[in-house]
Enzyme design. Structure first.
Site, PDB file in Angstrom:
ATOM      1  CG  HIS A 103      72.027  77.665  21.070  1.00 55.47           C
ATOM      2  ND1 HIS A 103      72.747  77.613  20.014  1.00 55.47           N
ATOM      3  CD2 HIS A 103      70.525  77.431  20.545  1.00 55.47           C
ATOM      4  CE1 HIS A 103      71.831  77.691  19.025  1.00 55.47           C
ATOM      5  NE2 HIS A 103      70.517  77.564  19.134  1.00 55.47           N
ATOM      6  CD  GLU A 132      73.109  79.572  17.123  1.00 48.61           C
ATOM      7  OE1 GLU A 132      72.949  80.254  17.749  1.00 48.61           O
ATOM      8  OE2 GLU A 132      72.490  78.917  16.247  1.00 48.61           O
TER       9      GLU A 132
HETATM   10  P1  13P Z   1      66.431  77.481  13.503  1.00 48.69           P
HETATM   11  O1  13P Z   1      64.896  77.369  13.900  1.00 48.69           O
HETATM   12  O2  13P Z   1      66.653  78.921  12.768  1.00 48.69           O
HETATM   13  O3  13P Z   1      66.949  76.247  12.628  1.00 48.69           O
HETATM   14  O4  13P Z   1      67.457  77.491  14.852  1.00 48.69           O
HETATM   15  C1  13P Z   1      67.280  76.373  15.723  1.00 48.69           C
HETATM   16  C2  13P Z   1      67.780  76.939  16.868  1.00 48.69           C
HETATM   17  O5  13P Z   1      68.871  76.828  17.142  1.00 48.69           O
HETATM   18  C3  13P Z   1      66.683  77.296  18.224  1.00 48.69           C
HETATM   19  O6  13P Z   1      67.511  77.355  19.344  1.00 48.69           O
END
Ligand code: 13P
Length: 252
Positions: free
Chosen positions: A96, A98
């Site tokens: 991901h 993040e």
């Molecule tokens: P959002 O749907 O909050 O934009 O996040 C997307 C996401 O990172 C899913 O892994």
């Protein structure tokens, strides 16, 4: 026919009580899924077992949001795929944005995680996607192709078909700014083409590519209707029962 998947990514949200009532709400909506339609819930580690017990209907699965690249050992704070397998977890989100950004996960490190997940029969939901500056420079297709090449292209044709890909443009995550359905389709078609060049058209056609980034009840149907979009990986909207129920129902 490739799988169409509504995947929830709860990220680091919800206390146990809230997590339980969210799952109860979704279960009580009673959506029956069959054939190639799947719902997957990537929940925080402490809730895996609870979620696994609550979500038992056909074609509903629980996922971990991460795993470590080693089998076991002195890696304080990490979670192995062997542990996930012992809880009968079938999916794991890997790479991901993040994790790439805050935990410096590189394409080569992710390749190791992909390998160990497959070794334990756990399906990676492999995330890729470009930042806003890359999109503005117009080099997003090459950038995302490279993420796939460096983390996945060592796999055999058999194994690559076990991967689920999630394209998540970073500029659309949590911003309320969704890629247009045309932008999503364009990238998904480009990725499928990159997969086809390496593995052939048939193999590429079997791989599910999810879109992620501000998917919600009001836009899911249009995004999912694109020919190369096979569902979504959903953050914020997956924390709200009615939103996620509608998103599951929006699978084509
Ligand atoms: P959002 O749907 O909050 O934009 O996040 C997307 C996401 O990172 C899913 O892994």
């Amino acid at each position: 026919m490739r799988k169409q998947i509504a995947a929830a990514n709860w990220k680091m949200n919800l206390t146990i009580d809230k997590a339980e009532s969210l799952l109860d709400g979704i279960v009580s909506a009673g959506i029956s899924l069959s054939g190639n339609h799947l719902a997957v819930f990537a929940v925080p580690f402490p809730y895996l077992q609870m979620a696994q017990q609550k979500i038992s209907a056909t074609n509903y699965f629980i996922a971990a949001q991460n795993c470590y690249s080693k089998k076991s050992g002195a890696y304080t704070g990490e979670t192995s795929v062997e542990m996930l397998q012992s809880l009968h977890i079938k999916y794991v989100v890997l790479g991901h944005s993040e994790r790439r950004e805050y935990f410096q996960e590189s394409n080569s490190f992710l390749a190791e995680k992909v390998n160990i997940a497959l070794e334990y029969n756990i399906t990676p939901i492999f995330c890729c996607g470009e930042s806003l500056s890359i999109r503005e420079a117009g080099t997003q297709n090459d950038f995302v192709a490279k993420q796939l090449q460096e983390s996945l292209f060592h796999l055999s044709a058999t194994d690559i078909q076990k991967i689920v890909i999630a394209y998540e443009p970073i500029w659309a995550i949590g911003t309320g700014k969704t890629a247009t359905s045309e932008q999503a389709q364009e990238m998904h078609a480009s990725l499928r083409n990159v997969l086809a060049e390496k593995y052939g058209k048939e193999v590429a056609g079997n791989i599910s590519i999810l879109y992620g980034g501000s998917v919600k009840a009001s836009n899911a149907k249009e995004i999912f209707s694109q020919p190369d979009v096979d569902g979504g990986l959903v953050g914020g909207a997956s924390l709200i029962v009615d939103e996620f129920v509608t998103i599951i129902k929006s699978l084509k």
